[in-house]
Design a protein around this motif. Structure first.
Motif, short mmCIF file in Angstrom:
data_model
loop_
_atom_site.label_atom_id
_atom_site.label_comp_id
_atom_site.label_asym_id
_atom_site.label_seq_id
_atom_site.Cartn_x
_atom_site.Cartn_y
_atom_site.Cartn_z
N GLU A 1 0.82 -1.22 0.00
CA GLU A 1 0.00 0.00 0.00
C GLU A 1 0.85 1.27 0.00
O GLU A 1 0.50 2.28 -0.62
N SER A 2 2.00 1.21 0.66
CA SER A 2 2.85 2.40 0.79
C SER A 2 3.63 2.73 -0.46
O SER A 2 4.31 3.75 -0.53
N MET A 3 3.56 1.88 -1.48
CA MET A 3 4.25 2.16 -2.75
C MET A 3 3.52 3.21 -3.57
O MET A 3 4.13 4.01 -4.29
N GLN B 1 21.20 -3.50 -10.67
CA GLN B 1 21.02 -3.32 -9.23
C GLN B 1 20.74 -1.87 -8.89
O GLN B 1 21.07 -0.96 -9.63
N ARG B 2 20.12 -1.65 -7.76
CA ARG B 2 19.76 -0.29 -7.38
C ARG B 2 21.02 0.57 -7.21
O ARG B 2 22.05 0.09 -6.69
N MET C 1 12.93 13.70 -5.04
CA MET C 1 12.20 13.63 -3.77
C MET C 1 11.41 14.89 -3.48
O MET C 1 10.34 14.86 -2.86
N ARG C 2 11.91 16.02 -3.95
CA ARG C 2 11.24 17.30 -3.69
C ARG C 2 10.00 17.47 -4.55
O ARG C 2 9.06 18.16 -4.16
N ASN D 1 11.48 3.75 -3.10
CA ASN D 1 12.49 4.68 -3.61
C ASN D 1 12.82 4.45 -5.08
O ASN D 1 13.74 5.09 -5.61
N LEU D 2 12.10 3.57 -5.74
CA LEU D 2 12.38 3.27 -7.14
C LEU D 2 12.51 4.51 -8.02
O LEU D 2 13.45 4.62 -8.80
#
Length: 437
Positions: free
Chosen positions: A134-136, A297-298, A399-400, A342-343
């Protein structure tokens, strides 16, 4: 007295259920929706500065420039002037819905006992009511490839959307691929067993690779026979050999990658995808020649090898993409279920280290959709595709700017409320009231 206790118990169960359960999935779209004025990032590298997007019955019908079209608006009209619209982000190689609380064994279904488990299906263990899933959505991550872990052959992944009653409703592509954890040519000394600390050559590496090859060969022999007895692992390999399932090799080292490429040739596998692939930049020609895609990879990881540049992880996806390899981003690793949200910022990090912003967006939209084999209906904003998209106040890879105001999955407007947003509201109101005093 007994009736009173039973009543209280039922009330407590009801209250607890309301607190812990996910929101009710959104109802099917019944009215057309028109989004007008947003900067549309189509997911294929193209941008429409002032867009008009219409979708109905769960499908996108029109994506065009609002300034040059005379198309009539339909249904609900959303004025998104000054905002951004994106296709839903796709998280491959994820354990979302398989693990809720890592410390509670009963909520951890990512791994099963055994080494060769091609018959295991992650989909039937997927928890559509997971609070973590749900948090995605508030970050724009609306689709995921749910992937098992453990063993040499972990099992089969499936692809789901993140607004469903159960795993049947969630599935958009069942049993899409087989996942193999390639052996490592080096091993770390297990000090708790009295072994010498540090990295050293894995003396069993050749035998481990041979064992994997033998399993594939034995599966082919079984399938070619009369199959008098039922052997579930061998039977499950049939769709691998017919090409219905892709083969995902989880591998990082240069030697291991080269061995995996040879394995592809030896087993005559149509489609193989490397997952992680830290050293893939060293063998780009081999990957391109063999038409092998990579789920890199991330980027938010420190360098793995002595002598690696500090930004090696940040630049891996760009290096591979520049070499002509189809690349997506995956997020496995430490605290991966939580970090999947964080994708978009993984893609933003790649953009910050040299890749064009719209090309970086492709790493979590159209490129990943192509790699997973779902690009016919998701991954870009195009007519005929699912209306799985969202509107952000700003740049969703930053993120902003990643402030989602509306999100749709197959045309249904989904809730953006989560346990985290509830806590945010609670404590922000607390401190606002204190300031007034």
């Amino acid at each position: 007295m007994k009736i009173f206790r039973t009543t209280i118990l039922m009330l407590l169960i009801s209250i607890t259920g309301n607190i812990t359960a996910q929101q009710t999935p959104a109802p099917k779209q019944t009215e057309a929706v028109t989004i007008v004025g947003a900067k549309a990032h189509l997911g294929n590298g193209e941008v429409i500065e002032n867009s008009l997007i219409i979708f109905e019955n769960g499908k996108i019908t029109h994506v065009m420039d609002a300034l040059t079209t005379k198309m009539q608006y339909r249904g609900e009209i959303i004025n998104a002037e000054g905002k951004h619209v994106y296709p839903g982000f796709i998280a491959p190689n994820s354990t979302l819905g398989l693990v809720e609380i890592a410390a509670v064994r009963a909520t951890d279904d990512e791994d099963e006992i055994g080494e060769m488990l091609p018959h295991l299906r992650s989909l039937i263990a997927y928890n559509a009511e997971s609070k973590i899933v749900e948090s995605m959505r508030p970050n724009g991550v609306l689709i995921g490839q749910i992937t098992p872990r453990g063993g040499t052959i972990s099992g089969t992944s499936s692809i789901v959307q993140f607004d469903a009653w159960n795993w049947e409703d969630a599935a958009i592509k069942k049993d899409d691929g087989l996942h193999i954890n390639w052996p490592n040519s080096f091993t770390r000394g297990r000090w708790w067993l009295g072994e010498e600390r540090g990295m050293k050559p894995n003396k069993e590496y050749a035998d481990q690779v041979l064992k994997l090859s033998q399993f594939f060969n034995n599966s082919k022999a079984f399938l070619a026979g009369k199959q008098i007895d039922i052997h579930l692992p061998f039977k499950a390999m049939e769709t691998v050999f017919t090409g219905q399932k892709k083969v995902y090799i989880h591998v990082n080292g240069e030697k291991e990658i080269l061995d995996a490429i040879q394995f592809k040739k030896d087993q005559n596998l149509n489609e193989m995808v490397l997952v992680g692939a830290y050293d893939a930049y060293k063998v780009t020609d081999k990957l391109k020649d063999n038409n092998i895609a990579v789920l890199a990879q991330r980027p938010h990881l420190t360098p793995s090898n002595d002598g690696d540049h500090y930004d090696a992880s940040y630049k891996l996806a760009k290096t591979l993409s520049d070499a002509g390899i189809l690349v997506g981003l995956e997020g496995s690793g430490q605290m991966e279920t939580m970090n999947t949200r964080n994708l978009p910022f993984y893609a933003g990090t790649v953009a910050a280290h040299g890749m064009d912003k719209e090309d970086a967006l492709k790493l979590i939209t159209s490129n990943t959709a192509k790699i997973l084999g779902i690009d016919e209906f998701v991954g870009t904003l195009e007519g005929g595709k699912d209306a799985t998209l969202f509107i952000s106040e700003g740049d969703a890879l930053d993120m902003r700017g990643n402030r989602i105001i509306k999100a749709f999955i197959q045309g249904r407007e989904v809730s953006l409320e989560t346990h985290q947003t509830e806590l945010y509201q609670r404590y922000s109101n607390k401190y606002k009231s204190q300031k007034k005093k």
